[in-house]
Every structure is written in C-alpha cells, then in structure tokens.
Design an enzyme around this catalytic site. Sequence first.
Site, PDB file in Angstrom:
ATOM      1  N   GLN A  10       7.967   4.671  24.439  1.00  0.00           N
ATOM      2  CA  GLN A  10       8.886   5.789  24.221  1.00  0.00           C
ATOM      3  C   GLN A  10      10.288   5.424  24.715  1.00  0.00           C
ATOM      4  O   GLN A  10      10.444   4.786  25.756  1.00  0.00           O
ATOM      5  CB  GLN A  10       8.370   7.031  24.945  1.00  0.00           C
ATOM      6  N   SER A  90       3.721   0.936  28.040  1.00  0.00           N
ATOM      7  CA  SER A  90       3.415   2.365  28.125  1.00  0.00           C
ATOM      8  C   SER A  90       2.751   2.840  26.833  1.00  0.00           C
ATOM      9  O   SER A  90       1.652   2.408  26.493  1.00  0.00           O
ATOM     10  CB  SER A  90       4.698   3.142  28.449  1.00  0.00           C
ATOM     11  N   LEU A  91       3.397   3.722  26.084  1.00  0.00           N
ATOM     12  CA  LEU A  91       2.876   4.179  24.791  1.00  0.00           C
ATOM     13  C   LEU A  91       2.467   3.012  23.909  1.00  0.00           C
ATOM     14  O   LEU A  91       1.485   3.093  23.160  1.00  0.00           O
ATOM     15  CB  LEU A  91       3.946   5.018  24.084  1.00  0.00           C
ATOM     16  N   HIS A 197       3.764   8.195  33.976  1.00  0.00           N
ATOM     17  CA  HIS A 197       3.171   7.244  34.915  1.00  0.00           C
ATOM     18  C   HIS A 197       3.341   7.668  36.377  1.00  0.00           C
ATOM     19  O   HIS A 197       3.737   6.874  37.222  1.00  0.00           O
ATOM     20  CB  HIS A 197       3.736   5.841  34.661  1.00  0.00           C
TER      21      HIS A 197
END
Length: 303
Positions: A10, A90-91, A197
Amino acid sequence: MKVAFLFPGQGSQTVGMGAEIYRESDSAARLLEEASEKSGIDFKALMFSENELLGKSEFTQPAIVLNSLMCLAAFKERVSIVPEFCMGHSLGEFSALCASGALDRVSAIKLVNLRGKFMEEDCAGKGAGMMVVLGLPDSKVEEICASSNLKAWAANYNCDGQVVVAGLKDDLAALEAKFKEAGAKRAMLLNMSVASHCEILKNASEKLACELEPLLADSFAPVISNVTARPYTTKGEALDLLKRQLTSPVLYKQSVAAKAGDVDCFIEFGASVLKGLNRKITDKPTYSVTDLASLDEAIKALA
C-alpha cells in the site's frame, strides 16, 4: 538466471496504473474483467481515472494486488521462468502468495478487499496513522517508541535509515521532535488513515485469519515471510504467519539482505518502490514491470 519476484504494498498506487498493460495484454485484460465481475468492483474506473475510492484501504489494496498480478500476467505471456522465491512488502505478500500458487488470483483480490475493510474498522475513530523516520538507526527508533509510553511502534524496516512507525497520529506527532532531537533527517506523517503492522490491528488480524483458511493451498513455492524474513511453503505456516503479519513489523530489508545471495536479480511487478529500496540494501539489480517499456527492459535483462 536465478530470479526473485517482488510485489509492492500500500502506498504504491497511482492513477492510471495498469492501463497500458490492460490495453496490450490479453491475459491481463481478462484478469481485470474477471476480478471486476466477481468482486463487484469496477477496476477500470478505480485504477484508470481520478476518483476518491483509490485512497481508501478497502479499494486501494485490491487495486494494487490486481495491478501487480496484471503486470505478472503480461510478463508470463512472453517469458517462462520459475522464480527462486516470491516476496512482497506488507500487502504485497498476498500478491507473492498468488505468484507462488498459494492463492487463486481473484480470491486474493476479494480477500484483500476484506483486509482493507477490517483494517479501517479497527482504526475507525482512533486517529490512526503512520510516520516515516529517516536517518536514524533502527535501535534508536525502537528505543524512542518504547520509552515514550505512547501508542507508536516501528512497523516497516525498509532500508538502513528508513523506518516507518505506526500508531495514533497525535502520539506520532508528539514523537516528531524526539526523533529530530536524536538526529533524524526527517520525521513526516504519511497520508494514511490506518496504522499497519501494530497491535491496533489485533481484531483485523483475527478476522483475516478466518477468511484465509479455506482459500490457501496445502503447499506452494517459497514465499518470504514479512514476519520472520524466512521462506514458508505450507498452509499451516501461512495461516500462522499471515495472522501475525498485521500486528508485526515488516522485515523487508532483513529479507532482501538474507536472500539476495540466492538470486542474480529481482523483478518487481506493479511499481518501482521496492526497486528504489533495493538499491540501498543489495548490489543485485532490480527490474520493475509497470508498463510495456519496463516489461521490455526486464525481459532484455533476462536474455
């Protein structure tokens, strides 16, 4: 050549992303049409033109994953290569799971739509946000957060001297002066309405785990975990690690440093964000695929 596939997270979204790939790649176009039909999201409107939805996590996340997978589909039309491993920031770990065979592509797009909703629900009304801190050692950022008794946690270890901190915006703003007093070159709030997170997303983590269980394949090609910086290949490992991912920091620089010796180059699909970070982590080249010109460049490099 030994290659690793990378997928951005993101913050990598841009208006118009994927438009050229959609026009020129049949497999990418079919994927977008199928994703739109089965998710109920008009991805052409969401990704190709100015709109307010692209900035909302529940729409940002599926758009980014779809764009990455469209770029990968266009690449696979022209090149047959099996990566040594897949990794996302992440994503982007969900895009990596698709590339590894762990998740069906459309199922993953629908899943991250829910992931975004769950994150927004956990952060609603709390003033959650994220701040990038430049020029401080990781340990100093961690020390300042831990000693503050405020809701702020190191969330993304992007490269040496770049840590993203998650928490409540008022608490992050209160820490800005402390970061700068400690020698930070910059401490800047990011344009985000969620705090990724960190423990604020505990409920979202639990909800996501329930959605994941029926979608994951029993085994798949190696994916590097954001939580541990180590590869995993089974459903059981994925359920544990992806549940922890939303509340644990992203060990991106640690992952690249640990695995760069296993490959000759990295290819990022959908953006050039990780390409920029990798320049600061490893001397192994990173190529990005975002449009036809960059696709041609990546394929030429592999020849």
